[in-house]
Design a protein around this motif. Structure first.
Motif, PDB file in Angstrom:
ATOM      1  N   ARG A 207       0.819  -1.222   0.000  1.00  0.00           N
ATOM      2  CA  ARG A 207       0.000   0.000   0.000  1.00  0.00           C
ATOM      3  C   ARG A 207       0.855   1.275   0.000  1.00  0.00           C
ATOM      4  O   ARG A 207       0.318   2.366   0.145  1.00  0.00           O
ATOM      5  CB  ARG A 207      -0.930   0.031   1.229  1.00  0.00           C
ATOM      6  CG  ARG A 207      -2.017  -1.040   1.207  1.00  0.00           C
ATOM      7  CD  ARG A 207      -2.973  -0.865   0.040  1.00  0.00           C
ATOM      8  NE  ARG A 207      -4.056  -1.835   0.057  1.00  0.00           N
ATOM      9  CZ  ARG A 207      -3.983  -3.045  -0.505  1.00  0.00           C
ATOM     10  NH1 ARG A 207      -2.865  -3.427  -1.129  1.00  0.00           N
ATOM     11  NH2 ARG A 207      -5.019  -3.868  -0.454  1.00  0.00           N
ATOM     12  N   GLU A 208       2.152   1.151  -0.157  1.00  0.00           N
ATOM     13  CA  GLU A 208       2.999   2.340  -0.232  1.00  0.00           C
ATOM     14  C   GLU A 208       2.722   3.075  -1.537  1.00  0.00           C
ATOM     15  O   GLU A 208       2.378   2.457  -2.550  1.00  0.00           O
ATOM     16  CB  GLU A 208       4.475   1.938  -0.138  1.00  0.00           C
ATOM     17  CG  GLU A 208       4.843   1.346   1.213  1.00  0.00           C
ATOM     18  CD  GLU A 208       6.092   0.490   1.151  1.00  0.00           C
ATOM     19  OE1 GLU A 208       7.002   0.728   1.939  1.00  0.00           O
ATOM     20  OE2 GLU A 208       6.126  -0.418   0.302  1.00  0.00           O
ATOM     21  N   ARG A 209       2.889   4.389  -1.521  1.00  0.00           N
ATOM     22  CA  ARG A 209       2.595   5.185  -2.712  1.00  0.00           C
ATOM     23  C   ARG A 209       3.770   6.106  -3.017  1.00  0.00           C
ATOM     24  O   ARG A 209       4.390   6.688  -2.119  1.00  0.00           O
ATOM     25  CB  ARG A 209       1.327   6.024  -2.514  1.00  0.00           C
ATOM     26  CG  ARG A 209       0.075   5.178  -2.241  1.00  0.00           C
ATOM     27  CD  ARG A 209      -1.169   6.056  -2.182  1.00  0.00           C
ATOM     28  NE  ARG A 209      -1.463   6.663  -3.473  1.00  0.00           N
ATOM     29  CZ  ARG A 209      -2.167   6.070  -4.443  1.00  0.00           C
ATOM     30  NH1 ARG A 209      -2.634   4.844  -4.253  1.00  0.00           N
ATOM     31  NH2 ARG A 209      -2.400   6.686  -5.575  1.00  0.00           N
ATOM     32  N   HIS A 233      -1.459  -1.944  -7.195  1.00  0.00           N
ATOM     33  CA  HIS A 233      -0.754  -1.461  -6.015  1.00  0.00           C
ATOM     34  C   HIS A 233       0.729  -1.245  -6.319  1.00  0.00           C
ATOM     35  O   HIS A 233       1.352  -0.302  -5.811  1.00  0.00           O
ATOM     36  CB  HIS A 233      -0.912  -2.448  -4.864  1.00  0.00           C
ATOM     37  CG  HIS A 233      -2.342  -2.703  -4.476  1.00  0.00           C
ATOM     38  ND1 HIS A 233      -3.212  -1.688  -4.138  1.00  0.00           N
ATOM     39  CD2 HIS A 233      -3.054  -3.859  -4.385  1.00  0.00           C
ATOM     40  CE1 HIS A 233      -4.392  -2.197  -3.848  1.00  0.00           C
ATOM     41  NE2 HIS A 233      -4.329  -3.504  -4.003  1.00  0.00           N
ATOM     42  N   VAL A 234       1.291  -2.120  -7.154  1.00  0.00           N
ATOM     43  CA  VAL A 234       2.686  -1.962  -7.562  1.00  0.00           C
ATOM     44  C   VAL A 234       2.848  -0.670  -8.354  1.00  0.00           C
ATOM     45  O   VAL A 234       3.794   0.101  -8.138  1.00  0.00           O
ATOM     46  CB  VAL A 234       3.140  -3.177  -8.397  1.00  0.00           C
ATOM     47  CG1 VAL A 234       4.501  -2.924  -9.027  1.00  0.00           C
ATOM     48  CG2 VAL A 234       3.179  -4.435  -7.528  1.00  0.00           C
ATOM     49  N   ALA A 237       2.889   2.287  -6.103  1.00  0.00           N
ATOM     50  CA  ALA A 237       4.076   2.400  -5.250  1.00  0.00           C
ATOM     51  C   ALA A 237       5.261   3.019  -5.976  1.00  0.00           C
ATOM     52  O   ALA A 237       6.229   3.439  -5.336  1.00  0.00           O
ATOM     53  CB  ALA A 237       4.463   1.017  -4.728  1.00  0.00           C
ATOM     54  N   LEU A 238       5.204   3.106  -7.292  1.00  0.00           N
ATOM     55  CA  LEU A 238       6.287   3.709  -8.067  1.00  0.00           C
ATOM     56  C   LEU A 238       6.212   5.232  -8.006  1.00  0.00           C
ATOM     57  O   LEU A 238       5.132   5.822  -7.963  1.00  0.00           O
ATOM     58  CB  LEU A 238       6.209   3.276  -9.530  1.00  0.00           C
ATOM     59  CG  LEU A 238       6.798   1.919  -9.895  1.00  0.00           C
ATOM     60  CD1 LEU A 238       6.366   1.543 -11.310  1.00  0.00           C
ATOM     61  CD2 LEU A 238       8.323   1.930  -9.803  1.00  0.00           C
ATOM     62  N   THR A 239       7.371   5.859  -8.048  1.00  0.00           N
ATOM     63  CA  THR A 239       7.421   7.305  -8.207  1.00  0.00           C
ATOM     64  C   THR A 239       7.049   7.662  -9.642  1.00  0.00           C
ATOM     65  O   THR A 239       7.085   6.818 -10.544  1.00  0.00           O
ATOM     66  CB  THR A 239       8.832   7.833  -7.919  1.00  0.00           C
ATOM     67  OG1 THR A 239       9.769   7.145  -8.765  1.00  0.00           O
ATOM     68  CG2 THR A 239       9.211   7.606  -6.460  1.00  0.00           C
ATOM     69  N   ASP A 240       6.679   8.909  -9.871  1.00  0.00           N
ATOM     70  CA  ASP A 240       6.426   9.373 -11.232  1.00  0.00           C
ATOM     71  C   ASP A 240       7.673   9.149 -12.085  1.00  0.00           C
ATOM     72  O   ASP A 240       8.776   9.546 -11.698  1.00  0.00           O
ATOM     73  CB  ASP A 240       6.077  10.857 -11.248  1.00  0.00           C
ATOM     74  CG  ASP A 240       4.668  11.125 -10.749  1.00  0.00           C
ATOM     75  OD1 ASP A 240       3.881  10.170 -10.691  1.00  0.00           O
ATOM     76  OD2 ASP A 240       4.362  12.288 -10.419  1.00  0.00           O
ATOM     77  N   GLY A 241       7.502   8.514 -13.215  1.00  0.00           N
ATOM     78  CA  GLY A 241       8.633   8.227 -14.085  1.00  0.00           C
ATOM     79  C   GLY A 241       9.460   7.037 -13.654  1.00  0.00           C
ATOM     80  O   GLY A 241      10.462   6.706 -14.297  1.00  0.00           O
TER      81      GLY A 241
END
Length: 315
Positions: A207-209, A233-234, A237-241
């Motif tokens: 659930r991390e964003r 959800h994966v 959890a990724l940063t933009d880009g």
């Protein structure tokens, strides 16, 4: 006469192939601590088996190995992968009702983990520099990588060793694997291992964003249901880009290997997902810059995709 017996008794040929695979694994293991030439010379009878199997050919007094043996530092990783598979096959032949990774022995888990170290090195040294913007991100202190299905932590540790500025988080749904990972990281001593964190967590509970610059997803080790549930959800959890790299099964050559891939996936609670299926799933989630990257012969096909920068207006 012998040819007719082999044709009427396929079990004899299959048994011969098992021993040929054992000869190849033993040779690869010795190559990891010495040279291929020394390994081939160490046991002429074993090398004759490789020659009969077409893995080695002879030109006069010279032995010419096939590419599968000429993989240099990756030899021990390849041997560990094949040995893990052989241990599982022996368990099946012996009637052991072993299904799922949680029922595998510690030896199988450790062999599989050691095999994944080679994939980690490929990710860090070949793939990261080829994906736009990723090398710069991971050269920044505080950059983060997520290793899903970390197992015994070998891939996570390799990433930390090859990418000296990153913090690597490894998650796994198997609590015993996390205990083994902590033991293996402890053996590695201080240094890169200090930048590796492992925790007992299922990918579907992620659930991390906006946290990770790179996520590794080994699709063959996750069921289709888990993949379908966890992929959104994966992505979140990724940063933009940021980049997702998924390992997928190579397309099987022939019906036997296809059937084996489906059987082993079902037994281990994984999937036989191929790269086109993964690409479609990622495209549906809005990923961009999809790429297919082959690895070593017989190794996984990697699918890399970039999460779009949501701060930028759509083009």
């Amino acid at each position: 006469m012998n040819d007719r017996v082999e044709q009427s008794d396929p079990s004899a040929m299959l048994e011969g192939q098992v021993w040929a695979l054992a000869a190849m694994v033993a040779t690869l293991r010795e190559t990891g601590t010495g040279s291929l030439e020394e390994a081939l010379a160490a046991d002429p009878a074993r090398t004759a088996v490789l020659e009969a199997a077409g893995v080695v050919r002879r030109e006069g007094e010279r032995l010419i190995p096939a590419p599968v043996l000429q993989i240099g530092p990756a030899a021990s990783n390849m041997a560990s992968a094949r040995l893990s598979s052989m241990r599982q096959a022996v368990a099946v032949a012996g009637g052991e009702a072993v299904t799922g990774w949680d029922a595998q022995s510690d030896d199988v888990l450790i062999d599989q983990g050691r095999a994944s170290a080679g994939t980690g090195h490929v990710l860090a040294t070949r793939l990261v520099p080829s994906l736009p913007g990723l090398a710069d991100r991971l050269a920044t202190a505080g950059s983060r990588v997520l290793d899903i299905g970390t197992g015994t932590g070998a891939l996570a540790l390799t990433l930390a060793q090859d990418l000296p500025h990153v913090h690597v988080t490894g998650i796994d749904s198997l609590e015993r694997a996390i205990r083994l990972a902590r033991q293996e990281l402890g053996k590695a001593g201080p240094g890169a291992a200090d930048r590796v964190e492992v925790r007992h967590q299922d990918a579907v509970d992620l659930r991390e964003r906006d946290l990770y610059d790179l996520i590794w997803l080994p699709a063959p080790f996750l069921s289709c249901d888990v993949l379908r549930t966890c992929l959104p959800h994966v992505a979140a959890a990724l940063t933009d880009g940021g980049w997702l790299v998924a390992g997928t099964n190579p397309a099987p050559h022939g019906p036997l290997l296809a059937a084996v891939a489906d059987w082993t996936a079902a037994r281990n609670g994984g999937s036989a997902l191929t790269s086109p299926h993964m690409s479609h799933a990622l495209s549906d989630l809005g990923f961009q810059d999809l790429r297919h990257i082959p690895t070593a012969s017989g190794g996984p096909m990697l699918v890399a995709a970039r999460r779009p920068d949501r701060t930028m207006p759509p083009s």
